[in-house]
Design a protein around this motif. Structure first.
Motif, PDB file in Angstrom:
ATOM      1  N   PHE A   1       0.836  -1.197   0.000  1.00 24.84           N
ATOM      2  CA  PHE A   1       0.000   0.000   0.000  1.00 24.84           C
ATOM      3  C   PHE A   1       0.871   1.247   0.000  1.00 24.84           C
ATOM      4  O   PHE A   1       0.704   2.157   0.802  1.00 24.84           O
ATOM      5  CB  PHE A   1      -0.942  -0.007   1.209  1.00 24.84           C
ATOM      6  CG  PHE A   1      -1.920  -1.138   1.207  1.00 24.84           C
ATOM      7  CD1 PHE A   1      -3.002  -1.131   0.350  1.00 24.84           C
ATOM      8  CD2 PHE A   1      -1.739  -2.225   2.047  1.00 24.84           C
ATOM      9  CE1 PHE A   1      -3.901  -2.183   0.336  1.00 24.84           C
ATOM     10  CE2 PHE A   1      -2.637  -3.283   2.040  1.00 24.84           C
ATOM     11  CZ  PHE A   1      -3.725  -3.268   1.182  1.00 24.84           C
ATOM     12  N   GLY A   2       1.829   1.276  -0.921  1.00 22.01           N
ATOM     13  CA  GLY A   2       2.709   2.419  -1.059  1.00 22.01           C
ATOM     14  C   GLY A   2       2.058   3.548  -1.829  1.00 22.01           C
ATOM     15  O   GLY A   2       0.889   3.470  -2.242  1.00 22.01           O
ATOM     16  N   PRO A   3       2.792   4.627  -2.084  1.00 19.35           N
ATOM     17  CA  PRO A   3       2.224   5.805  -2.751  1.00 19.35           C
ATOM     18  C   PRO A   3       1.842   5.575  -4.210  1.00 19.35           C
ATOM     19  O   PRO A   3       1.163   6.419  -4.805  1.00 19.35           O
ATOM     20  CB  PRO A   3       3.340   6.850  -2.628  1.00 19.35           C
ATOM     21  CG  PRO A   3       4.595   6.061  -2.427  1.00 19.35           C
ATOM     22  CD  PRO A   3       4.193   4.839  -1.664  1.00 19.35           C
ATOM     23  N   ASP A   4       2.249   4.461  -4.799  1.00 18.07           N
ATOM     24  CA  ASP A   4       1.824   4.151  -6.167  1.00 18.07           C
ATOM     25  C   ASP A   4       0.505   3.391  -6.208  1.00 18.07           C
ATOM     26  O   ASP A   4      -0.011   3.112  -7.294  1.00 18.07           O
ATOM     27  CB  ASP A   4       2.908   3.331  -6.877  1.00 18.07           C
ATOM     28  CG  ASP A   4       4.164   4.140  -7.124  1.00 18.07           C
ATOM     29  OD1 ASP A   4       4.049   5.264  -7.643  1.00 18.07           O
ATOM     30  OD2 ASP A   4       5.252   3.662  -6.763  1.00 18.07           O
TER      31      ASP A   4
ATOM     32  N   ARG B   1      -5.659   4.112   1.851  1.00 16.13           N
ATOM     33  CA  ARG B   1      -4.717   3.301   2.623  1.00 16.13           C
ATOM     34  C   ARG B   1      -3.299   3.644   2.173  1.00 16.13           C
ATOM     35  O   ARG B   1      -2.970   3.548   0.979  1.00 16.13           O
ATOM     36  CB  ARG B   1      -5.021   1.814   2.399  1.00 16.13           C
ATOM     37  CG  ARG B   1      -4.049   0.842   3.055  1.00 16.13           C
ATOM     38  CD  ARG B   1      -4.343   0.643   4.530  1.00 16.13           C
ATOM     39  NE  ARG B   1      -3.380  -0.291   5.121  1.00 16.13           N
ATOM     40  CZ  ARG B   1      -3.604  -1.604   5.272  1.00 16.13           C
ATOM     41  NH1 ARG B   1      -4.762  -2.121   4.875  1.00 16.13           N
ATOM     42  NH2 ARG B   1      -2.699  -2.377   5.827  1.00 16.13           N
ATOM     43  N   VAL B   2      -2.463   4.030   3.136  1.00 17.61           N
ATOM     44  CA  VAL B   2      -1.054   4.308   2.880  1.00 17.61           C
ATOM     45  C   VAL B   2      -0.250   3.539   3.918  1.00 17.61           C
ATOM     46  O   VAL B   2      -0.311   3.857   5.111  1.00 17.61           O
ATOM     47  CB  VAL B   2      -0.732   5.810   2.972  1.00 17.61           C
ATOM     48  CG1 VAL B   2       0.736   6.050   2.618  1.00 17.61           C
ATOM     49  CG2 VAL B   2      -1.642   6.622   2.054  1.00 17.61           C
ATOM     50  N   GLY B   3       0.474   2.505   3.502  1.00 19.59           N
ATOM     51  CA  GLY B   3       1.165   1.661   4.459  1.00 19.59           C
ATOM     52  C   GLY B   3       0.172   1.047   5.422  1.00 19.59           C
ATOM     53  O   GLY B   3      -0.827   0.434   5.010  1.00 19.59           O
ATOM     54  N   ASP B   4       0.403   1.222   6.720  1.00 24.60           N
ATOM     55  CA  ASP B   4      -0.502   0.692   7.741  1.00 24.60           C
ATOM     56  C   ASP B   4      -1.401   1.778   8.309  1.00 24.60           C
ATOM     57  O   ASP B   4      -1.924   1.662   9.422  1.00 24.60           O
ATOM     58  CB  ASP B   4       0.318   0.055   8.874  1.00 24.60           C
ATOM     59  CG  ASP B   4       1.132  -1.138   8.388  1.00 24.60           C
ATOM     60  OD1 ASP B   4       0.636  -1.867   7.507  1.00 24.60           O
ATOM     61  OD2 ASP B   4       2.270  -1.323   8.859  1.00 24.60           O
TER      62      ASP B   4
ATOM     63  N   VAL C   1       1.091  13.805  -3.607  1.00 24.71           N
ATOM     64  CA  VAL C   1       1.979  14.869  -3.134  1.00 24.71           C
ATOM     65  C   VAL C   1       1.839  15.058  -1.625  1.00 24.71           C
ATOM     66  O   VAL C   1       2.840  15.135  -0.894  1.00 24.71           O
ATOM     67  CB  VAL C   1       1.672  16.177  -3.882  1.00 24.71           C
ATOM     68  CG1 VAL C   1       2.435  17.345  -3.249  1.00 24.71           C
ATOM     69  CG2 VAL C   1       2.036  16.047  -5.358  1.00 24.71           C
ATOM     70  N   MET C   2       0.614  15.103  -1.143  1.00 20.73           N
ATOM     71  CA  MET C   2       0.377  15.453   0.252  1.00 20.73           C
ATOM     72  C   MET C   2       0.813  14.360   1.222  1.00 20.73           C
ATOM     73  O   MET C   2       1.322  14.651   2.309  1.00 20.73           O
ATOM     74  CB  MET C   2      -1.094  15.804   0.463  1.00 20.73           C
ATOM     75  CG  MET C   2      -1.512  17.062  -0.293  1.00 20.73           C
ATOM     76  SD  MET C   2      -3.216  17.563   0.034  1.00 20.73           S
ATOM     77  CE  MET C   2      -3.043  18.249   1.692  1.00 20.73           C
ATOM     78  N   VAL C   3       0.649  13.074   0.866  1.00 23.87           N
ATOM     79  CA  VAL C   3       1.039  12.017   1.808  1.00 23.87           C
ATOM     80  C   VAL C   3       2.552  11.852   1.872  1.00 23.87           C
ATOM     81  O   VAL C   3       3.070  11.172   2.757  1.00 23.87           O
ATOM     82  CB  VAL C   3       0.368  10.662   1.478  1.00 23.87           C
ATOM     83  CG1 VAL C   3      -1.148  10.775   1.556  1.00 23.87           C
ATOM     84  CG2 VAL C   3       0.811  10.131   0.121  1.00 23.87           C
ATOM     85  N   GLY C   4       3.261  12.480   0.950  1.00 27.47           N
ATOM     86  CA  GLY C   4       4.718  12.465   1.011  1.00 27.47           C
ATOM     87  C   GLY C   4       5.277  13.575   1.890  1.00 27.47           C
ATOM     88  O   GLY C   4       6.499  13.666   2.064  1.00 27.47           O
TER      89      GLY C   4
ATOM     90  N   GLY D   1      -1.053  -3.952  -3.754  1.00 23.02           N
ATOM     91  CA  GLY D   1      -1.901  -4.893  -3.035  1.00 23.02           C
ATOM     92  C   GLY D   1      -3.375  -4.525  -3.097  1.00 23.02           C
ATOM     93  O   GLY D   1      -3.739  -3.352  -3.170  1.00 23.02           O
ATOM     94  N   PHE D   2      -4.218  -5.554  -3.062  1.00 27.26           N
ATOM     95  CA  PHE D   2      -5.669  -5.373  -3.029  1.00 27.26           C
ATOM     96  C   PHE D   2      -6.238  -5.595  -1.629  1.00 27.26           C
ATOM     97  O   PHE D   2      -7.433  -5.416  -1.426  1.00 27.26           O
ATOM     98  CB  PHE D   2      -6.347  -6.369  -3.976  1.00 27.26           C
ATOM     99  CG  PHE D   2      -6.151  -6.070  -5.432  1.00 27.26           C
ATOM    100  CD1 PHE D   2      -7.185  -5.525  -6.185  1.00 27.26           C
ATOM    101  CD2 PHE D   2      -4.945  -6.323  -6.069  1.00 27.26           C
ATOM    102  CE1 PHE D   2      -7.012  -5.253  -7.536  1.00 27.26           C
ATOM    103  CE2 PHE D   2      -4.763  -6.062  -7.412  1.00 27.26           C
ATOM    104  CZ  PHE D   2      -5.802  -5.514  -8.150  1.00 27.26           C
TER     105      PHE D   2
END
Length: 402
Positions: free
Chosen positions: A12-15, A34-37, A76-79, A377-378
């Motif tokens: 669940f990365g930024p891509d 979802r971003v990571g955990d 952009v923002m979650v980075g 991931g799904f």
């Protein structure tokens, strides 16, 4: 303000940035990614009230240009540093059905699955019926019984005619099965009377989910001639809570297997073959690894066929691939195939199984290639079988014979 920690190798990365609907204790359902955990509250992050709705439908209805704008803004923002109040631990939130589903259609797009069932049901005839390689066969399902992952599945009751019996009996299904599938969520609707072409797929379909189309094979076998599935399918269909945007699956696009004979012109074009690997777990033990890359019909062809008669699609509509199966036994995405109609039991946690027993749990997960060797991931779609509701009939053990 906080920086989101994304574990190395996270699916669940930024891509990815899949969308879902979540709630916290005492709060109303709202949209998140979802971003990571971590689940990021989009109404807080973006300051947009459309994400405070209890489904993704209002956002999906805004169309592909808006989807692309929002996705880039989120990336952009979650980075950067994110407001604390927008962040929630994924393990602590409750996940809901992500979209309100007006219509549900299920297809039958795997040649391996269709051929296997043909060999089981019609051993003295050609495995594929004459129409199968000319159009994506499907049926109109029941949208009202599509449920989110984690919802318990009550064993269905219905009519069945047991082997050797001259008349049907009524009672709980003895041959309760799964179907591991990929589903596609319509974002922008279409106009009734104007078909959606294969090349317009990306203008209408927002993303993909995992689907388990639970199937009562004994009820299905008795009822489906001549009009097709009904009660054997309509009791429950489970979907994963995260909708993976089609934009996240661009690295997973591949060519379809050769289609011979060539489809009619309305089924030709930009076909959206996808390289997605699924894993089916039965009571926590992996029993099958279906490959979506082997599917004969693509989702773009399914949508084109669904609308070619003038039928429209609406925001939130779901259409699914049908069982995903490969050429090898361990790639079969339904237990009727995996156990060859119950003749070849599989061992699960030291016990032989053919069809599902009360208390059994099935979980389906999947991933696809992302940029630079990453995986998209799904998540999971999971369901546990509970006993049939009281009907005056006595519950029966699953049938271990065809």
């Amino acid at each position: 303000m906080s920086v989101i920690d994304i574990p190395d190798g996270s699916a669940f990365g930024p891509d990815n940035l899949p969308y879902g609907v979540f709630s916290v204790a005492g709060g109303a359902p709202r949209a998140g990614v979802r971003v990571g955990d971590t689940v990021v509250d989009l109404a807080v992050l973006l300051g947009d009230p459309v994400f405070a709705a209890p489904t993704l439908n209002p956002f999906l209805a805004q169309g592909p240009r808006r989807w692309a704008e929002v996705r880039e803004r989120i990336r952009v923002m979650v980075g950067r540093h994110v407001p604390h109040q927008a962040l929630h631990e994924a393990r602590k939130v409750r996940l809901h059905l992500p979209v309100d589903i007006p219509d549900y259609v299920d297809f039958y797009a795997s040649e391996h699955h269709a051929a296997n069932l043909g060999r089981l049901f019609r051993p003295d005839a050609e495995p594929l019926l004459p129409n199968w390689k000319h159009l994506p066969v499907g049926y109109h399902g029941r949208a009202g019984t599509v449920v989110v992952s984690g919802t318990e599945i009550i064993r269905p009751c219905g009519q069945r005619r047991d082997a050797g019996a001259s008349a049907p009996a009524f009672g709980p299904s003895r041959r309760l099965d799964i179907e591991a599938e990929l589903g596609f969520v319509v974002g922008a609707g279409s106009v009734r009377g104007r078909p959606v072409t294969v090349d317009e797929f990306g203008e209408h379909v927002f993303g993909a989910v995992l689907v388990n189309d639970w199937s009562a094979r004994d009820i299905q076998a008795w009822e489906y001639v001549p009009l097709g599935p009904h009660l054997g399918k309509s009791f429950a269909t489970s979907v994963s809570p995260w909708v993976v945007p089609m934009a996240a699956l661009r690295e997973a696009r591949i060519a379809l297997p050769v289609q011979d004979p060539q489809p009619l012109p309305y089924l030709r074009g930009d076909l959206w073959g996808l390289d997605v690997d699924l894993t089916v777990e039965w009571n926590g033990e992996p029993v099958a690894r279906p490959p979506y890359r082997d599917m004969y019909w693509s989702p773009a062809q399914m949508l084109a066929h669904l609308t070619v008669n003038g039928a429209s699609v609406r925001t939130g509509d779901l259409f699914a691939s049908g069982t995903i199966s490969g050429a090898q036994k361990h790639q079969r995405g339904a237990f009727i195939e995996l156990t060859w109609g119950g003749r070849e039991p599989v061992t699960v946690k030291g016990e032989e199984r053919t069809f599902l027993e009360d208390g059994d749990e099935v979980s389906i997960s999947a991933s696809a290639p992302g940029p630079d060797g990453t995986r998209i991931g799904f998540g999971r779609v999971t369901g546990r079988i509970t006993p049939a509701a009281s009907t005056g009939a006595t519950a029966a053990a699953p049938d271990r014979n065809p």
